[in-house]
Each structure stands twice: as structure tokens, then as C-alpha cells.
Design an enzyme around this catalytic site. Structure first.
Site, mmCIF file in Angstrom:
data_model
loop_
_atom_site.group_PDB
_atom_site.id
_atom_site.type_symbol
_atom_site.label_atom_id
_atom_site.label_comp_id
_atom_site.label_asym_id
_atom_site.label_seq_id
_atom_site.Cartn_x
_atom_site.Cartn_y
_atom_site.Cartn_z
ATOM 1 N N GLY A 171 17.094 24.493 -24.089
ATOM 2 C CA GLY A 171 17.158 23.775 -25.354
ATOM 3 C C GLY A 171 15.805 23.703 -26.023
ATOM 4 O O GLY A 171 14.950 24.569 -25.808
ATOM 5 N N GLY A 192 13.028 19.411 -23.792
ATOM 6 C CA GLY A 192 12.618 19.977 -22.513
ATOM 7 C C GLY A 192 11.401 19.280 -21.934
ATOM 8 O O GLY A 192 11.344 18.995 -20.733
ATOM 9 N N GLU A 202 14.283 26.338 -20.022
ATOM 10 C CA GLU A 202 14.073 27.436 -20.936
ATOM 11 C C GLU A 202 13.950 26.788 -22.291
ATOM 12 O O GLU A 202 14.911 26.215 -22.799
ATOM 13 C CB GLU A 202 15.245 28.416 -20.883
ATOM 14 C CG GLU A 202 14.911 29.722 -21.567
ATOM 15 C CD GLU A 202 16.108 30.307 -22.263
ATOM 16 O OE1 GLU A 202 17.157 30.465 -21.636
ATOM 17 O OE2 GLU A 202 15.982 30.576 -23.472
ATOM 18 N N CYS A 210 17.376 32.514 -28.482
ATOM 19 C CA CYS A 210 16.079 32.163 -27.891
ATOM 20 C C CYS A 210 15.149 33.366 -27.888
ATOM 21 O O CYS A 210 13.936 33.213 -27.790
ATOM 22 C CB CYS A 210 16.245 31.615 -26.482
ATOM 23 S SG CYS A 210 17.554 32.394 -25.548
ATOM 24 N N GLU A 269 8.188 27.765 -33.719
ATOM 25 C CA GLU A 269 9.503 28.397 -33.735
ATOM 26 C C GLU A 269 10.315 27.859 -34.910
ATOM 27 O O GLU A 269 10.413 26.650 -35.113
ATOM 28 C CB GLU A 269 10.241 28.096 -32.424
ATOM 29 C CG GLU A 269 11.568 28.841 -32.305
ATOM 30 C CD GLU A 269 12.297 28.572 -30.987
ATOM 31 O OE1 GLU A 269 12.055 27.522 -30.367
ATOM 32 O OE2 GLU A 269 13.109 29.428 -30.583
#
Lengths: 510, 510
Positions: free
Chosen positions: A245, A250, A267, A304, A394
Site C-alpha cells: 500500500g 506502510g 511493499e 506499483c 510518486e
């Protein structure tokens, strides 16, 4: 007075679908293509729910049947078969909840990937050979034997929004790996596809019963308050955590797990830089630019492994940029998973523009529902290095940033700035060997998967896949979340038997 | 004015022995058998020293020669040969600094173990086969290849007080594993054997030069302030940390490493519970009691695998206790590593007595130097469970606690209370199968090594050894600190090549 919605969905505790003990209102899913609320109401579990699951999972972890490789394998196969029997229904609900295309993405590609992983995991669970993930070692002279085995407690799995089947907490890669290693799983659903998760969990519960595993081998809840979730992460009955996520979620899970010494496999986020080296750019810049745009658009840019940042090195970048822009302009606005995701993306683009990037196309949300225009941003390498933190974030959606690096030296300085990534890619042409050799040592240790002349969005499920990488792409550089049997290693502990009588050993160590 | 001792020892930075840039006074070693201060003065490095080492290590990690398996193997062999040539000198200094017996412990057993590990690591470094720690995988159909390889940065090694050779930061198991994986190492010496460490580091530096590795492949400092050490742990140029030592120091290192996402492998504390089941107790309680006492006394009770707590189950414990007491009473007081260690041990025993344990023999420090009487404590299972936290602490020295459990049910409740351990042991007799089966599932997941009818103090260096275990015995249950090539896995990252041209691949992936 307890407020409880009349058709509140149940949670799966110790083999039974039961009412949550939470008294608060629940939540409902949303169709992101229309913005409309969906019918079923799901409970947000409280600590009592989670505590009950943890207690039942401890019993499952000590249950003799759960130590039988064939029985675990049988469960995984039965589960896959049941899912396959419900394929059309599940894929349709997943489509309605996520806006992802039903055909072929959900009903074929992702469904097939989910089933394939479960069946590969079944093979891994059954495999007790010397070359299996169990890594059995026997030293006759000293009487010392070792293998890898279950952790002794539950694995808590928390899945992402972007793969409602193949990465789902109750049917995806983390689930399959944790079960194959012999652990019970407590799976948390995702609030953006709660009905999909319930359907998956029902199939799992039926398969658990049919296989004769302990009923708490798979338990499932839809949602919880963050503080209860973090309490569960740190609970000693949780032996490990598997999370996919956002970086924000995370890192809070990692902090809780680290404080309690709980192994935690995350991840998180990755911008997956793609370097187009000078010869490649000169030889086929337009073709690579078009391919990059197509890769950006996969899953509406919510992969991702989306190649979010393309670094074009040297002159001749115009053909690349024009081809990418043309492809992105022609594409229809894609549906994102949620209105909140649209807002985050819009403000992320604003921040990147404020830091010096120029908008080349797109940039706006679109009605109805949670749609966003394919978007291209551009910045000079010099400016990129100056505002690296702001510009390298991101952007979760159909958005790409082109960085024009003046020369390889600048590209090297850019490569050195990136932190851990899932992937890094170089496009090469006839005269790029020297440049590859200069960048390779830098990029090799910054990513799990180093790619040449290919976009990173395809993540093949083969044993040699590494879907991993250094922090903060993941929580640990030594593991992979995709690829069996290697992904099982995350959820196994190193066990040694010293001088133990043969009859007391696992069969594969006798 | 800079205060600098006239014969201040130097530190090893980037291939050169150089003065520390620290301006403070240094520190001196102590002979613990006499309490006398030893001559050489060692600097306590500041951040500038550590920063220089980190910078040089980054260059080493990118140096082509450091990617050559044979060259790394050659270094490890040359290092072992040089150490062997200095065996008498080094072992003597280690004896003087630690009080451990010169013969056979240091000069033969531990020296041989150190050399053997380095030579095994050399074999591991050279091994590029399919069964090596590199785990090369080639999927021809997809063009995806993977292996395990160096982390990209330095491994910081921090060794313990209790094995000045085989676990030393610059010559021990962590060092050997980190180097075998292809990483440069920054090693921190231990203040209780600083001259030993310097001698080991000199041999390492000479071997680095002879092998033609980058000069910063091995760097060495003697000591630093905790805040500078933690800053180094969290520095992005440190790719991983290997630590063996106290739980207190380990947890502060873990916190710093966790916050920066740095993989951190800790071997901390363990009381290594030994359960003597009813038949074993009835059949040979006295013999087991004597063996337990002998194991307690190894290394003056300063082994990480010391069986600190013996749980005797059922009636007939008197023979066990009497035999242990008799052996401990006959033994001479042993030399501990430091006066501070004597103080910690004395106050630990006080705390255990205050919590309800009864002193059966020993309990006092002895002159000259840092000596302590072999000590036996005893407590009922009921009281042990009531004050578990206080009574289950590690007592680092020649001290054992007997817990008299009334029956197997009480023993099971005791077993459930222990947290992660390096080892757990059961002694069995003719009718103990049922009891083994009851305790085994509990103990199996609480320890790295499960032992039957043998004391845990011997840690054989074989591939099937697991010197590890769940937190807080270590920082991660999936790894081992002893046993090659498996111990190399800690210091390697999962690397994948996707579509990369054959000529650009490591030889073993072509």
C-alpha cells in the site's frame, strides 16, 4: 443504544461468519466510475474482534493438521477451484468496486494470476524436497538438522487498492506465501473493494473446512480503526505482517512492528525510473516515448511498477516527448479508485508544478466519478536535482514526468539521488555500452529488478522474479513479494534440531 | 589545545592507519584477572572519523575488483593465513585482555573457529554454482534472472565482549559473511579487547592490499560515542548492521536502524531454557545436574548459549540440584570480562533473590580482578510464573537458576511465557514421549535451535546450524549468525535482471 445497520455484513472469526462486536456505523463501497454508493454495509472492527481472531489463530498455529504439507496444499488447490467456480461473479463485483476493466484485466489476467499463484503455492506447500523453500539440511556427523518452517502465530496480511484479486489480503501473493509456509492468516480487507474481499474470503473459509485445517487458518475482517490495527500489528500473537500500500500507511505499520520486533514485509512506493540512453533516444525515441505512455496508462497509472519518471539523456528528446504526449492526449481519462485518490493526485501534480515542472498535457479531473486525464509533466535535469524531494514523489495515477538530462554525468547524479525502488530501467541503443556500464553499478543496488529495453509494468510470476527492493520500496532488500517459492521465505523462520531423536523430526529431516 | 596521548593508537581508514580526528582523551584496556590497566591508549572516534569511513566504503562498494568472487575469496584466505601466522601473539593478547584461558580455549578452539569460518566464507565467496548462497535462477522463457548479491554500501559490524576472535567485528562470523557477500565492512572494535582487535585489523588490512581489493574494503575503529555510532547506523551509506551484544545496546541500534530502514541483524540475549522431563530426571537427574553445571561454567558463564534456567519437572529434582550444587561449589571462581560486569551480575542476582529465588551456593565477587563465585539459585515454578519478568532475566556469568515445576502443565505454562530464545532444550527419558510432544510445539517456535539430551553451549559451525531465533534473541527469525553459507544471506539483497543483454550479466547468470 447500539446502532447497527440492518444488513451489516459479517466477519470471519475462527471458521464462522459472525457479527462484529463493534457498535459504530459501518462503511459502504463506492462505484468509482459513477461515484455512487454501493448497497452492502461493512463493519469497522474493534479491538475485541481482532483480539478474538488473534487468540483463535494461536490455536490454529499449534494444530497438528496445520503442520501437514499435503493438507495445506490441498486447501490452496480447493480454494483456487472454488474461486474459479465463482470467477464471473467475483470479477464483476471487483470491476464495479474498482473501475478496473472486467475483460480482460480482471476476469482473465488478474483472476488467472491469482489462481496461478495459489496453485503454485500449493506446490510449494507440498514440496519437502532438498531444493524446496524449506531448505532442509542434514548434518549426520553432528546430528544437527535445519529447515525453514512456520513462525508460530498468525501472519497479518493487508492488501492494496490496486489489485483486488492477485494482491488481495485473503487470496493474493502474501496470503498464498504465508499459508504455504504453514502459518494461519488474519486478513484485512480493503475499504475500496469490500464486497470483492468478502466473496474471496467465503471461498477461503469453505476450502479451509473441506481441507480439514483448523477453522482459524483463515480469518477475515473488513476494516478497523488505525489504532486497533497497529495494536494488532504489535501483538505477540502476530508473528509477521505482509503489507502492500501507501508509504504513509506502510511506515506507520513498520514503526509498530519494529517496536515489537515483529518481522514486517512492506511493499510501499516506487517511481521506477526509466533512463533512455543517448543512442536509444536517437535511434527510436518516438517509439520508446509511445511505449512509455502506454505503460503509464496501465491500470490507470495505479501500478506499483508504473514508470513514473523518464530520464532522457542528451539531445534528441523531443521525439520522445512528442510521442508520449500524443499517446497520452489520445487516451481517454481513466477511472481512479476513489475521489480521495483524485484529490491526492491533483494536489501532487500541483506540488510538482510548483517545484518547477511544466505541464505538457492533461492535469485535470473529469466527471462522472473519479476520473483523471492522462497527464505529462516535464522538467530539466538541473531543476530536477535542485528540487529532487518535491519532484520525485510518486503520483498514483496516469501521470508521467520527463526529466531532460543534459548528459550522462547529470543522469548519474540523478541516479544517485533515488532511494530504493522496485525497478529501474535503461533503454539502450548501439553506442550505449559505456553509459550502461557507468549507470549500472549505481542503479543495481537501488532496485530489486533491473530492466533493459522494456517497461517495468509487467511483473511475471516466475521463480526468478524479484518484486522487491531496498527501503523505502520495501521494508527489507533480501526478499521478493512475487515469485514462488521464493516469496515464501518472508513468512518462515530458521529452525534447527540438535541431537533430536529421529522419530520426533519432520519427515523431511529424518 | 588538543589533548592527545603520546602513544595514541591509530584507526584504519581507507587502507591507511591514521590518527583519529577526535581530540578527546582515549581509553585503555584492563586485565580483568588483576584489574590492572594496560598500556596502549585507544582513541574514541568522532563523527568525522566515521563519516570518512562511510564515504570511502561507498567507493569500495562500487569498485569493480570488489565484484570478483575469486578476489574476495583470495582475501579471506590470505587474511586467515596471516592470522594463523600471528596466532601465538594474538591469542596471548586476547587472553590478557579478556581473562579467557589461553589454552586451549583461545589459542586452539576459538582461533581455529575463526580461521575455519574465514576459510569457509572464502569458499562461499568463490561459489557461483546453482546451489550456492547466490541462488542464481535463470528463466530462459521470460528472460528474467535473479540472484543474491551485495547490498550497495558498507556493512557495519559490532562484536561482543565474549568471543574476542571468532565473533570479533573484524574477523568473526558477521565479518566473514558480510565480506563473502561482496560488501565492504566498517568494523567497530570492543573496548574490552582493543589491542586484540587492532592486531586482527592489521592482518585484515594487509590481506586487503595483497588481494587487490579496494583499500576501504575493511575499515576499523576502536570506539565511538553512542550518538555518533547511532548516527552511523542510520546513515544511508550503511547498507546493513551486524551486532552481537547486550539487549540494551542492541535495542538502541535496532531503533536507529529501523527508523532509517536499514536491515539490522542482532544477536542479543537468551536464557536458553532447559527442561528436564520426569523420566530423564528420575533416571539420571544427578548426571544431568552435573552436566548443566559444567555448561554454566563454560567461558565463565559468558556464552550467549549458556543454559541459564533449568526447569525440572515433577518429583525427584533433589538429585539434580545436589549434583549441580556440588559441581559449582567445587569450581574455582571465574574471571569475568570487567568490573562493570561483576557489578551487573551481583545486582542481577540481588534482583532475582528479591523476586523470590533462594541462593543455594556462591553469589559473591572475589579478588583479585573481576572474579565471581559459581552460583546456584532455586525457585518454585509457581513463584517463577508469578515474577516471571524479574526471574527470567539473563545473568551474564557463572550463575544458574533451577525452577522446580510441579508437573508438565506447569512446565507448559512456563514454556509459553518465554520470549524468543537462541536455544531451548529438553532432556528426555524412557517415558517422556508424551511430554515431549506437549512441549515441542510451544518451544519449537520460540527458539532457533531445539535440542534433545545435550547442553546448548556448543555451537558447531556446520551448514545446518541455526544460531538465531525470534525476537528478542535476535532481530529477525529467518536468519542464522553461524553456519556457512547460510549466514551470508543476511548481508545480501535479492537482485533481478529482466531482459538484460547477456554480456551485461554476472557470469553465473549468463
Amino acid at each position: 443504544m447500539r446502532r447497527y445497520h440492518h444488513d451489516m455484513q459479517q466477519i470471519l472469526i475462527n471458521g464462522h461468519w459472525a457479527d462484529s462486536s463493534a457498535s459504530a456505523d459501518g462503511f459502504q463501497g463506492i462505484d468509482p466510475s459513477s461515484g455512487e454508493t454501493r448497497d452492502p454495509v461493512f463493519p469497522c472492527s474493534n479491538w475485541k474482534d481482532l483480539d478474538s481472531m488473534a487468540e483463535a489463530a494461536m490455536a490454529a498455529s499449534l494444530h497438528p493438521a496445520n503442520a501437514e504439507p499435503d493438507r495445506i496444499g490441498r486447501f490452496l488447490e480447493l480454494f483456487a477451484d472454488r474461486l474459479d467456480g465463482m470467477r464471473a461473479d467475483i470479477a464483476l463485483v471487483a470491476h464495479e468496486e474498482t473501475g478496473l476493466p472486467l475483460e480482460t484485466r480482471l476476469a482473465q489476467i488478474e483472476f488467472g494470476r491469482m489462481l496461478g499463484q495459489l496453485r503454485e503455492a500449493a506446490k510449494a506447500a507440498r514440496d519437502v524436497s532438498a531444493t524446496s523453500w524449506r531448505a532442509p539440511l542434514i548434518d549426520e556427523a553432528s546430528g544437527i538438522r535445519s529447515d525453514l518452517g512456520p513462525l508460530g502465530g498468525a501472519v497479518l496480511t493487508i492488501g492494496p487498492n490496486n489489485f483486488p484479486l492477485a494482491f488481495h489480503a485473503v487470496s493474493g501473493g502474501d496470503f498464498a506465501a504465508a499459508i504455504a509456509a504453514g502459518n494461519p492468516v488474519i486478513a484485512k480487507g480493503h475499504p475500496l473493494h469490500p464486497e470483492t474481499g468478502s466473496m474471496l474470503a467465503r471461498c477461503a473459509a469453505e476450502a479451509v473446512a473441506e481441507a480439514g485445517l483448523h477453522p482459524a487458518t483463515v480469518q477475515y475482517f473488513h476494516q478497523c480503526e488505525p489504532e486497533d490495527g497497529l495494536r494488532l500489528v504489535a501483538d505477540p500473537r502476530i508473528a509477521a505482517v505482509g503489507f502492500t500500500g501507501s508509504r504513509e500507511a506502510g511506515l506507520s505499520i513498520k514503526a509498530a512492528a519494529d517496536a515489537s520486533g515483529t518481522p514486517c514485509f512492506l511493499e510501499m512506493s516506487s517511481v521506477n525510473p526509466v533512463f533512455i540512453l543517448p543512442s536509444a533516444l536517437a535511434e527510436r525515441g518516438d517509439q520508446i516515448g509511445g511505449g512509455w505512455a502506454a505503460s503509464l496508462l496501465m491500470g490507470t497509472g495505479q501500478f506499483c511498477t508504473k514508470p513514473g519518471i523518464a530520464i532522457v539523456v542528451g539531445d534528441g528528446a523531443d521525439a520522445f516527448v512528442e510521442a508520449a504526449k500524443s499517446s497520452l492526449r489520445e487516451a481517454a481519462p481513466g477511472v481512479l479508485f476513489s475521489a480521495a485518490g483524485v484529490d491526492r493526485l491533483a494536489s501532487g501534480i500541483d506540488a510538482v508544478e510548483a517545484a518547477g515542472a511544466v505541464l505538457r498535457c492533461g492535469g485535470a479531473s473529469v466527471s462522472p466519478g473519479s476520473r483523471f486525464e492522462p497527464t505529462l509533466l516535464e522538467v530539466d535535469g538541473d531543476d530536477f536535482l535542485k528540487s529532487f524531494e518535491e519532484l520525485s514523489q510518486e503520483l498514483f495515477g496516469p501521470v508521467g514526468l520527463v526529466v531532460r538530462a543534459g548528459d550522462l554525468d547529470e543522469a548519474s547524479r540523478i541516479a544517485l539521488r533515488f532511494d530504493g525502488q522496485l525497478t529501474a530501467t535503461m533503454y539502450t541503443g548501439g553506442d550505449d555500452d559505456t553509459d550502461w556500464n557507468a549507470l549500472e553499478p549505481i542503479l543495481r543496488v537501488k532496485c530489486g529488478r533491473l530492466i533493459e529495453n522494456k517497461m517495468p509494468t509487467g511483473v511475471a510470476v516466475v521463480p526468478s522474479m524479484v518484486h522487491g527492493g531496498p527501503f523505502p520500496a520495501t521494508g527489507h532488500p533480501g526478499f521478493t513479494a512475487v515469485g514462488l517459492p521464493t516469496s515464501v521465505h518472508r513468512f518462515a523462520m530458521a529452525r534447527c534440531w540438535d541431537g533430536v531423536a529421529s522419530g520426533r523430526l519432520p519427515a523431511w529431516l529424518r
